[in-house]
Design a protein around this motif. Structure first.
Motif, PDB file in Angstrom:
ATOM      1  N   ALA A   1      34.505  38.278  38.038  1.00 21.01           N
ATOM      2  CA  ALA A   1      35.172  37.131  38.026  1.00 21.01           C
ATOM      3  C   ALA A   1      36.681  37.179  37.695  1.00 21.01           C
ATOM      4  O   ALA A   1      37.644  36.722  38.317  1.00 21.01           O
ATOM      5  CB  ALA A   1      34.557  35.915  37.520  1.00 21.01           C
ATOM      6  N   ARG A   2      36.874  37.815  36.511  1.00 24.77           N
ATOM      7  CA  ARG A   2      38.225  37.849  36.096  1.00 24.77           C
ATOM      8  C   ARG A   2      39.110  38.432  36.975  1.00 24.77           C
ATOM      9  O   ARG A   2      40.326  38.311  37.390  1.00 24.77           O
ATOM     10  CB  ARG A   2      38.269  38.619  34.833  1.00 24.77           C
ATOM     11  CG  ARG A   2      39.547  38.707  34.397  1.00 24.77           C
ATOM     12  CD  ARG A   2      39.708  39.232  32.929  1.00 24.77           C
ATOM     13  NE  ARG A   2      40.952  39.458  32.304  1.00 24.77           N
ATOM     14  CZ  ARG A   2      41.367  39.331  30.803  1.00 24.77           C
ATOM     15  NH1 ARG A   2      40.421  39.465  29.973  1.00 24.77           N
ATOM     16  NH2 ARG A   2      42.606  39.258  30.629  1.00 24.77           N
ATOM     17  N   LEU A   3      38.535  39.737  37.664  1.00 22.51           N
ATOM     18  CA  LEU A   3      39.513  40.567  38.569  1.00 22.51           C
ATOM     19  C   LEU A   3      39.829  39.692  39.626  1.00 22.51           C
ATOM     20  O   LEU A   3      40.863  39.829  40.201  1.00 22.51           O
ATOM     21  CB  LEU A   3      38.706  41.784  38.711  1.00 22.51           C
ATOM     22  CG  LEU A   3      38.739  42.835  37.536  1.00 22.51           C
ATOM     23  CD1 LEU A   3      37.537  44.040  37.839  1.00 22.51           C
ATOM     24  CD2 LEU A   3      40.246  43.966  37.569  1.00 22.51           C
ATOM     25  N   ALA A   4      38.938  39.191  40.131  1.00 24.73           N
ATOM     26  CA  ALA A   4      38.991  38.243  41.607  1.00 24.73           C
ATOM     27  C   ALA A   4      40.198  37.479  41.246  1.00 24.73           C
ATOM     28  O   ALA A   4      40.871  36.725  42.201  1.00 24.73           O
ATOM     29  CB  ALA A   4      37.809  37.860  42.148  1.00 24.73           C
ATOM     30  N   GLY A   5      40.081  36.611  40.172  1.00 27.65           N
ATOM     31  CA  GLY A   5      40.960  35.603  39.716  1.00 27.65           C
ATOM     32  C   GLY A   5      42.352  36.012  39.601  1.00 27.65           C
ATOM     33  O   GLY A   5      43.186  35.220  39.868  1.00 27.65           O
TER      34      GLY A   5
ATOM     35  N   GLN B   1      39.011  30.957  33.652  1.00 25.27           N
ATOM     36  CA  GLN B   1      38.785  31.300  35.286  1.00 25.27           C
ATOM     37  C   GLN B   1      39.525  29.679  35.595  1.00 25.27           C
ATOM     38  O   GLN B   1      40.195  29.779  36.665  1.00 25.27           O
ATOM     39  CB  GLN B   1      37.416  31.214  35.674  1.00 25.27           C
ATOM     40  CG  GLN B   1      37.239  31.224  37.237  1.00 25.27           C
ATOM     41  CD  GLN B   1      36.106  32.025  37.229  1.00 25.27           C
ATOM     42  OE1 GLN B   1      35.210  32.330  36.463  1.00 25.27           O
ATOM     43  NE2 GLN B   1      35.563  31.802  38.686  1.00 25.27           N
ATOM     44  N   CYS B   2      39.310  28.424  35.097  1.00 19.19           N
ATOM     45  CA  CYS B   2      39.798  27.171  35.467  1.00 19.19           C
ATOM     46  C   CYS B   2      41.366  27.344  35.461  1.00 19.19           C
ATOM     47  O   CYS B   2      41.920  26.791  36.252  1.00 19.19           O
ATOM     48  CB  CYS B   2      39.139  26.259  34.975  1.00 19.19           C
ATOM     49  SG  CYS B   2      37.342  25.915  35.431  1.00 19.19           S
ATOM     50  N   ALA B   3      41.684  27.855  34.470  1.00 15.86           N
ATOM     51  CA  ALA B   3      43.059  27.866  34.064  1.00 15.86           C
ATOM     52  C   ALA B   3      43.786  29.008  35.335  1.00 15.86           C
ATOM     53  O   ALA B   3      44.862  28.432  35.892  1.00 15.86           O
ATOM     54  CB  ALA B   3      43.374  28.405  32.691  1.00 15.86           C
ATOM     55  N   TYR B   4      43.259  30.063  35.574  1.00 21.96           N
ATOM     56  CA  TYR B   4      43.772  30.685  36.579  1.00 21.96           C
ATOM     57  C   TYR B   4      43.754  30.204  37.931  1.00 21.96           C
ATOM     58  O   TYR B   4      44.579  30.179  38.730  1.00 21.96           O
ATOM     59  CB  TYR B   4      42.975  32.197  36.395  1.00 21.96           C
ATOM     60  CG  TYR B   4      43.227  33.153  35.682  1.00 21.96           C
ATOM     61  CD1 TYR B   4      44.006  32.972  34.370  1.00 21.96           C
ATOM     62  CD2 TYR B   4      42.725  34.490  35.791  1.00 21.96           C
ATOM     63  CE1 TYR B   4      44.284  34.007  33.481  1.00 21.96           C
ATOM     64  CE2 TYR B   4      43.311  35.525  34.718  1.00 21.96           C
ATOM     65  CZ  TYR B   4      43.737  35.396  33.671  1.00 21.96           C
ATOM     66  OH  TYR B   4      44.101  36.252  32.847  1.00 21.96           O
TER      67      TYR B   4
END
Length: 436
Positions: free
Chosen positions: A256-260, A306-309
């Motif tokens: 999820a981090r990488l996609a974000g 994730q919401c911040a990104y």
């Protein structure tokens, strides 16, 4: 002649280097980022009235170009000569604070590493793992100046252990710990705006991860490199690195981090469709993640982050619908972080979310909302703002120069505060070496 104590060793190093006591103190303070040691304090070290702490010994090692293990061994000799009281006696006499207890624990861990020499042991690996886990968690919420010295000292100690001989399983674990410590160091450089040093640290983190074939650390390092490229202005490279990291199958939230990260880079680069697709991928990866992250803090990717990104991504995509989605995402990030434990509350991401809300309100014509959100960041201590936050403040200041805001007295006052904040040194003082 018996073994050399710390006073004798430092006297010899002083005489060889030709440094005065004050120059030695200045060298320690430069590396620590704080003026806490005086020439008189150095004189006490040489006379063994005081034994320099593990942190100070790390700075002395760098200053004189001497292996840390040599200083540690000399300090152990001096303590043995002095017949220092037991830890129980010290607790009664000094009524120690948490800081003193932590310092004693750090010295005990350091002595365990000294006993192991350049070889590992189960106790040393366990202690290093615990230290790296603690630093990774505390990094997101505590002032960097209080952690940088320990990150650097532990990294060097781990490198020194790897120069010895270990069982293959221990060697692999040491490489993983060294990679994580280099990853922490990369974030130190990133927060200070030193992107070249950040890239160098991340390359070493990658080499460690790749050597032992650890997909989790490989993927995380690609994420860190994507961040470095993003804040260095290489948006397409940032997206490519984030996409490359997704090739490694790993448990937890890293997918999820990488996609974000890919979504944010593509959005700022102007690829709205690609950004929207990557946002959807990040959400799917979040929902399908079966296991928890194996390391906390900077190595994890909580929903709040994730919401911040996502908020930054929606703003960059633009348009009324995405602006409203940006405000909603940033509000969710703030709410989640405020309800988290103190140690898990990322100061940098809280600032970023508030600034995204400010920009969202500004695009929606709500000047009061903009001022309130920016005020949260401007009212914080300057040393808590990283280089990326300082850059965001500068960008908002430029946007408030638009014609529609020029006749607004509140905006004029806010713009002046923003420009002042943007000119202030970003990030904490971390010595000669140097987002969220």
């Amino acid at each position: 002649m018996g073994p050399e104590g710390i006073g004798e060793l430092l006297t010899r190093l002083r005489d060889t280097s030709g440094m005065t006591h004050q120059r030695i103190a200045d060298g320690i303070n430069d590396r620590d980022g704080r003026a806490t040691v005086t020439g008189k304090e150095v004189s006490r070290y040489l006379r063994e009235k005081r034994i320099p702490s593990s942190r100070v010994r790390g700075y002395l090692s760098d200053l004189f170009g001497v292996e840390l293990a040599i200083l540690d061994r000399a300090a152990a000799v001096s303590r043995q000569r002095r017949g220092e009281p037991s830890s129980k006696t010290r607790i009664v006499e000094q009524a120690p604070t948490r800081r003193l207890l932590a310092a004693d624990a750090a010295e005990a861990a350091e002595f365990a590493r000294f006993l192991a020499g350049t070889n590992s042991s189960a106790a040393v690996l366990e202690g290093l793992h615990a230290d790296v886990t603690r630093l990774a968690r505390h990094y997101v919420s505590q002032p960097l100046a209080g952690l940088y010295g320990e990150i650097r000292t532990l990294r060097r100690a781990t490198f020194a252990l790897l120069e010895g001989r270990q069982r293959p399983s221990d060697t692999a674990e040491l490489y993983l710990l060294a990679g994580r410590l280099c990853g922490l160091s990369a974030h130190v450089c990133l927060d200070a705006g030193d992107y070249d040093s950040a890239a160098a640290q991340s390359r070493t983190a990658w080499a460690c991860a790749d050597l032992v074939g650890h997909n989790g650390l490989r993927a995380w390092t690609r994420a860190a490199q994507s961040l470095i490229a993003f804040w260095n202005g290489s948006l397409r490279q940032a997206a490519d690195l984030a996409r490359a990291g997704q090739e490694f199958t790993a448990a937890g939230s890293i997918g999820a981090r990488l996609a974000g990260l890919e979504a944010r880079a593509l959005a700022v680069a102007g690829d709205r469709d690609g950004a929207a697709a990557a946002l959807a991928t990040a959400q799917r990866r979040r929902e399908s993640a079966a296991d928890e992250d194996d390391f906390p803090g900077i190595f994890s990717f909580p929903l709040a982050k994730q919401c911040a990104y996502a908020g930054t991504t929606h703003l960059a995509i633009g348009g009324r619908r995405h602006v409203q989605a940006a405000i909603t995402s940033a509000e969710t990030a703030v709410r989640l972080y405020r309800s988290a434990e103190d140690a898990d509350r990322s100061v940098g991401d809280l600032f970023a979310a508030h600034l995204d809300m400010a920009r969202g309100h500004m695009k929606a014509g709500n000047v009061d909302g903009t001022e309130a959100m920016i005020g949260f960041v401007l009212d914080a201590r300057p040393e808590t703002r990283s280089a990326s936050i300082a850059r965001r403040l500068g960008e908002i200041s430029g946007e408030l120069d638009a014609p529609e805001f020029r006749d607004s007295t509140p905006v004029s006052h806010l713009r002046a505060r923003l420009k002042e904040a943007a000119m202030a040194p970003a990030g904490p003082a971390v010595g000669r070496e140097q987002q969220r």
